[in-house]
Design an enzyme around this catalytic site. Structure first.
Site, PDB file in Angstrom:
ATOM      1  N   HIS A   1      17.822  -0.312  -8.952  1.00 30.38           N
ATOM      2  CA  HIS A   1      18.801  -0.031 -10.243  1.00 30.38           C
ATOM      3  C   HIS A   1      18.019  -0.488 -11.432  1.00 30.38           C
ATOM      4  CE1 HIS A   1      22.198   0.947  -7.731  1.00 30.38           C
ATOM      5  NE2 HIS A   1      22.184  -0.142  -6.948  1.00 30.38           N
TER       6      HIS A   1
ATOM      7  N   ASP B   1      19.607   4.138   0.330  1.00 28.44           N
ATOM      8  CA  ASP B   1      20.559   3.166  -0.115  1.00 28.44           C
ATOM      9  C   ASP B   1      21.937   3.759  -0.438  1.00 28.44           C
ATOM     10  OD1 ASP B   1      20.783  -0.009  -1.299  1.00 28.44           O
ATOM     11  OD2 ASP B   1      22.117   1.310  -2.263  1.00 28.44           O
TER      12      ASP B   1
ATOM     13  N   HIS C   1      24.143   3.244  -2.752  1.00 27.97           N
ATOM     14  CA  HIS C   1      24.242   3.418  -4.027  1.00 27.97           C
ATOM     15  C   HIS C   1      23.117   4.098  -4.868  1.00 27.97           C
ATOM     16  CE1 HIS C   1      26.376  -0.147  -3.120  1.00 27.97           C
ATOM     17  NE2 HIS C   1      27.308   0.315  -3.780  1.00 27.97           N
TER      18      HIS C   1
ATOM     19  N   ASP D   1      23.221  -0.420   3.273  1.00 25.59           N
ATOM     20  CA  ASP D   1      24.545  -0.584   3.013  1.00 25.59           C
ATOM     21  C   ASP D   1      25.299   0.565   3.371  1.00 25.59           C
ATOM     22  OD1 ASP D   1      23.214   0.471   0.968  1.00 25.59           O
ATOM     23  OD2 ASP D   1      23.877  -0.273  -0.588  1.00 25.59           O
TER      24      ASP D   1
END
EC number: 3.5.1.-
Length: 344
Positions: free
Chosen positions: A159, A195, A197, A284
């Site tokens: 991120h 991931d 996200h 995740d």
């Protein structure tokens, strides 16, 4: 498979993040990496080695000088105001506000972040530089002839962009490793982000470049964090057009759905003919993850690793997210074992 790991990750342990309108104990915590390391050792995956220190220059190849300097001095600047609790921002330079770095530490904290999900603590600087060194050490092993390495990075990185942090991430470990490959003579590097996200920081760093292909399978940004990047129509910019591929999926997606997106990403990676592959390994996507909404089960991660391994590329796995702590080790290492079973 060689694993690169540093105990320095434990120096970063934020107390709270802002999520769901409340200050909540951080889901990103030291036990995540500890559980993965325990599983690596339990299955006998291979040697575990400490990272080398590469200094700040490889980090500066990706991150702006101002951002690096801010992170290096942030804690001391915070202490100088009389505060000793974790640092979190309170204001951000959004639309039509000036993009000028303030002198005040609270202003700089907002200037160099995009959310209140990356608390800075007394040990954050040491932890994030060590995490970058974990990625760089894995890259160096591959550049010297290894075929696969697991960089057990913590804090994660995908991120973080060139000049902002957020979402538990400070330095973008995968991007730093990709740039290091290029600086050591690789012509093309592919990144596969699995991931839950979207890796907004990685996309932002390479969006206008053709020497790094970015592919990401993630929750639909209309409904899922980080919300403001990750749409399927984001294909790159300028010379980077055609080198960015996003595969946003609906909440509840299981392996049958997720694996179709994986195969689409793999086709793009095959066509790109990369010299090396970096996998931003977030697990995740697991059905019991507390902050995600896909439905992958532990055996699915073996299949994920097998599919990636069939690409036959020199591959660096860089640890990202995964917050079902009791299962994070099983799921992450399942990917690595599935990969090793077919990779040549």
């Amino acid at each position: 498979m060689l694993t690169i790991y540093s105990d320095d990750h434990r120096l970063h342990h934020g107390r709270h993040e802002l999520i769901g309108g409340q200050f909540t104990p951080c889901f990103e915590k030291p036990s995540r990496a500890d559980m993965v390391l325990d599983r690596v050792k339990a299955v006998g995956l291979g040697e575990v080695r400490a990272p080398r220190d590469f200094g700040l220059e490889p980090i500066r190849r990706v991150h702006s000088e101002g951002f690096v300097r801010f992170l290096q001095n942030a804690w001391q600047d915070w202490l100088a105001t009389g505060r000793s609790h974790d640092m979190l921002p309170i204001a951000w330079p959004t639309r039509r506000l000036r993009q000028t770095e303030p002198d005040n530490i609270d202003g700089r904290l907002g200037y160099y972040s995009f959310d209140a999900g990356a608390p800075i603590t007394a040990g954050t600087w040491q932890a994030i530089t060590s995490s970058a060194n974990v990625a760089l050490s894995g890259q160096s092993e591959l550049a010297n002839g290894a075929r696969s390495v697991f960089s057990l990075c913590r804090p994660p990185g995908h991120h973080a962009a060139a000049d902002y942090m957020g979402g538990y991430c400070f330095f973008n470990n995968a991007a730093i490793a990709a740039q290091a490959f290029l600086d050591r003579g690789a012509g093309r590097v592919a990144i596969l982000d699995v991931d839950y996200h979207h890796g907004n920081g990685t996309q932002d760093i390479f969006y206008d470049r053709a020497d790094v292909l970015f592919t990401s399978i993630h929750g639909d940004p209309r409904f899922e964090y980080p919300y403001f990047l990750g749409y399927a129509d984001e294909k790159g910019n300028g010379v980077g057009t055609g080198y960015n591929f996003n595969y946003p999926l609906a909440a509840g997606s299981d392996w049958a759905t997720w694996s179709q997106a994986l195969q689409a990403a793999i086709r793009q990676i095959q066509a790109y003919a990369a010299d090396a592959l970096i996998v931003s390994l977030g697990v995740d996507t697991f059905k019991e993850d507390p902050i995600s909404q896909f439905r992958l089960d532990s055996p699915d991660y073996l299949r994920m690793g097998e599919a990636i391994g069939k690409l036959g590329l020199a591959t660096l796995f860089v640890m990202e997210g995964g917050y079902a702590v009791e299962e994070i080790g099983i799921n992450a290492v399942n990917v690595l074992q599935g990969f090793e079973g077919v990779h040549r």
